[in-house]
Design a protein around this motif. Structure first.
Motif, PDB file in Angstrom:
ATOM      1  N   THR A  36      54.308  -0.524  20.649  1.00  0.00           N
ATOM      2  CA  THR A  36      54.342  -1.562  21.670  1.00  0.00           C
ATOM      3  C   THR A  36      55.734  -2.198  21.738  1.00  0.00           C
ATOM      4  O   THR A  36      56.515  -2.131  20.785  1.00  0.00           O
ATOM      5  CB  THR A  36      53.326  -2.686  21.379  1.00  0.00           C
ATOM      6  OG1 THR A  36      53.611  -3.257  20.106  1.00  0.00           O
ATOM      7  CG2 THR A  36      51.901  -2.171  21.431  1.00  0.00           C
ATOM      8  N   PHE A  37      55.989  -2.793  22.874  1.00  0.00           N
ATOM      9  CA  PHE A  37      57.147  -3.668  23.052  1.00  0.00           C
ATOM     10  C   PHE A  37      56.563  -5.033  23.367  1.00  0.00           C
ATOM     11  O   PHE A  37      55.660  -5.165  24.203  1.00  0.00           O
ATOM     12  CB  PHE A  37      58.033  -3.188  24.204  1.00  0.00           C
ATOM     13  CG  PHE A  37      59.230  -4.081  24.429  1.00  0.00           C
ATOM     14  CD1 PHE A  37      60.386  -3.888  23.685  1.00  0.00           C
ATOM     15  CD2 PHE A  37      59.190  -5.108  25.350  1.00  0.00           C
ATOM     16  CE1 PHE A  37      61.498  -4.717  23.872  1.00  0.00           C
ATOM     17  CE2 PHE A  37      60.290  -5.944  25.543  1.00  0.00           C
ATOM     18  CZ  PHE A  37      61.448  -5.736  24.810  1.00  0.00           C
ATOM     19  N   SER A  38      57.063  -6.070  22.695  1.00  0.00           N
ATOM     20  CA  SER A  38      56.575  -7.422  22.949  1.00  0.00           C
ATOM     21  C   SER A  38      57.754  -8.374  23.049  1.00  0.00           C
ATOM     22  O   SER A  38      58.825  -8.114  22.496  1.00  0.00           O
ATOM     23  CB  SER A  38      55.625  -7.872  21.832  1.00  0.00           C
ATOM     24  OG  SER A  38      56.294  -7.836  20.585  1.00  0.00           O
TER      25      SER A  38
ATOM     26  N   GLU B  90      53.048  -7.969  25.884  1.00  0.00           N
ATOM     27  CA  GLU B  90      52.994  -6.854  24.948  1.00  0.00           C
ATOM     28  C   GLU B  90      52.427  -5.673  25.716  1.00  0.00           C
ATOM     29  O   GLU B  90      51.366  -5.782  26.329  1.00  0.00           O
ATOM     30  CB  GLU B  90      52.110  -7.175  23.744  1.00  0.00           C
ATOM     31  CG  GLU B  90      52.066  -6.024  22.749  1.00  0.00           C
ATOM     32  CD  GLU B  90      51.285  -6.367  21.497  1.00  0.00           C
ATOM     33  OE1 GLU B  90      51.937  -6.801  20.527  1.00  0.00           O
ATOM     34  OE2 GLU B  90      50.052  -6.198  21.514  1.00  0.00           O
ATOM     35  N   PHE B  91      53.161  -4.562  25.708  1.00  0.00           N
ATOM     36  CA  PHE B  91      52.702  -3.385  26.438  1.00  0.00           C
ATOM     37  C   PHE B  91      53.065  -2.127  25.657  1.00  0.00           C
ATOM     38  O   PHE B  91      53.979  -2.119  24.837  1.00  0.00           O
ATOM     39  CB  PHE B  91      53.277  -3.353  27.859  1.00  0.00           C
ATOM     40  CG  PHE B  91      54.775  -3.456  27.945  1.00  0.00           C
ATOM     41  CD1 PHE B  91      55.569  -2.311  27.994  1.00  0.00           C
ATOM     42  CD2 PHE B  91      55.402  -4.699  27.987  1.00  0.00           C
ATOM     43  CE1 PHE B  91      56.954  -2.409  28.076  1.00  0.00           C
ATOM     44  CE2 PHE B  91      56.781  -4.798  28.068  1.00  0.00           C
ATOM     45  CZ  PHE B  91      57.562  -3.649  28.119  1.00  0.00           C
ATOM     46  N   ALA B  92      52.300  -1.081  25.921  1.00  0.00           N
ATOM     47  CA  ALA B  92      52.459   0.182  25.203  1.00  0.00           C
ATOM     48  C   ALA B  92      53.732   0.910  25.627  1.00  0.00           C
ATOM     49  O   ALA B  92      54.119   0.874  26.799  1.00  0.00           O
ATOM     50  CB  ALA B  92      51.246   1.068  25.462  1.00  0.00           C
TER      51      ALA B  92
ATOM     52  N   ALA C 203      50.629  -2.796  32.922  1.00  0.00           N
ATOM     53  CA  ALA C 203      50.211  -3.892  32.029  1.00  0.00           C
ATOM     54  C   ALA C 203      51.266  -4.994  32.005  1.00  0.00           C
ATOM     55  O   ALA C 203      50.921  -6.180  32.017  1.00  0.00           O
ATOM     56  CB  ALA C 203      49.968  -3.355  30.618  1.00  0.00           C
ATOM     57  N   LEU C 204      52.539  -4.619  31.971  1.00  0.00           N
ATOM     58  CA  LEU C 204      53.614  -5.616  31.985  1.00  0.00           C
ATOM     59  C   LEU C 204      53.533  -6.468  33.242  1.00  0.00           C
ATOM     60  O   LEU C 204      53.561  -7.703  33.177  1.00  0.00           O
ATOM     61  CB  LEU C 204      54.984  -4.930  31.898  1.00  0.00           C
ATOM     62  CG  LEU C 204      56.201  -5.812  32.150  1.00  0.00           C
ATOM     63  CD1 LEU C 204      56.300  -6.930  31.126  1.00  0.00           C
ATOM     64  CD2 LEU C 204      57.468  -4.976  32.184  1.00  0.00           C
TER      65      LEU C 204
ATOM     66  N   LEU D 183      52.739 -10.531  33.632  1.00  0.00           N
ATOM     67  CA  LEU D 183      53.694 -11.464  34.252  1.00  0.00           C
ATOM     68  C   LEU D 183      53.131 -12.109  35.521  1.00  0.00           C
ATOM     69  O   LEU D 183      53.767 -12.982  36.105  1.00  0.00           O
ATOM     70  CB  LEU D 183      54.992 -10.727  34.590  1.00  0.00           C
ATOM     71  CG  LEU D 183      55.782 -10.201  33.393  1.00  0.00           C
ATOM     72  CD1 LEU D 183      57.040  -9.470  33.867  1.00  0.00           C
ATOM     73  CD2 LEU D 183      56.138 -11.326  32.441  1.00  0.00           C
ATOM     74  N   GLY D 184      51.928 -11.687  35.946  1.00  0.00           N
ATOM     75  CA  GLY D 184      51.310 -12.245  37.142  1.00  0.00           C
ATOM     76  C   GLY D 184      51.851 -11.653  38.421  1.00  0.00           C
ATOM     77  O   GLY D 184      51.570 -12.165  39.503  1.00  0.00           O
ATOM     78  N   ILE D 185      52.615 -10.578  38.333  1.00  0.00           N
ATOM     79  CA  ILE D 185      53.167  -9.913  39.503  1.00  0.00           C
ATOM     80  C   ILE D 185      52.098  -9.063  40.177  1.00  0.00           C
ATOM     81  O   ILE D 185      52.051  -8.951  41.397  1.00  0.00           O
ATOM     82  CB  ILE D 185      54.399  -9.084  39.115  1.00  0.00           C
ATOM     83  CG1 ILE D 185      55.496 -10.021  38.594  1.00  0.00           C
ATOM     84  CG2 ILE D 185      54.913  -8.231  40.265  1.00  0.00           C
ATOM     85  CD1 ILE D 185      56.626  -9.335  37.855  1.00  0.00           C
TER      86      ILE D 185
END
Length: 139
Positions: free
Chosen positions: A82-84, A102-104, A127-128, A132-134
């Motif tokens: 993951t990147f967070s 946090e996304f894969a 997921a990102l 972020l609500g986009i």
């Protein structure tokens, strides 16, 4: 290079970006480096990838990779995890939201003579964007 050395170089590559150490990253990226990243219409060269890394670092100054798997075969290192981070800077034209994300991520890095020469990276951008609500949450 041994598989252990290739693994160490690949992990150093991500650690350099996580620490915001572009100069350290540049030391382990080959001059003829090519990167294939999520959303890029064309592969990125050395300078394009550094610019991409700086954009991500600006957007997520506390960004960090966490790997569940690191698999090495010959000159290729596969990382899955993951990147967070906190969205504290502009990202692709979207203003900072302050959201924790946090996304894969999955990567394949080719190491030749102690340098990363080619990178393939995939990230769960859906997921990102949802975090972020986009984009609306998936059902």
């Amino acid at each position: 290079m041994s598989t252990a050395q290739n693994k160490a170089i690949a992990l150093e590559f991500y650690q350099a970006f996580d620490n915001g150490s572009v100069e350290q990253a540049k030391k382990i990226i080959a001059a003829n480096f090519i990167a294939h990243t999520t959303g890029a219409s064309q592969p990125l060269d050395f300078d394009g990838f550094i610019e991409y890394g700086l954009m991500m670092r600006n957007a997520f100054p506390d960004g960090k990779h966490t790997f569940a798997d690191v698999i090495v075969e010959n000159d290729k290192v596969v990382t899955r995890g993951t990147f967070s981070g906190t969205h504290a800077g502009e990202l692709l034209g979207f203003p900072p939201t302050g959201q924790q994300v946090e996304f894969a991520v999955m990567h394949i890095d080719q190491i030749v003579d102690g340098k990363v020469v080619e990178h393939w990276g995939q990230a769960d951008i859906m997921a990102l964007m949802q975090q972020l609500g986009i984009l609306p949450p998936s059902m």
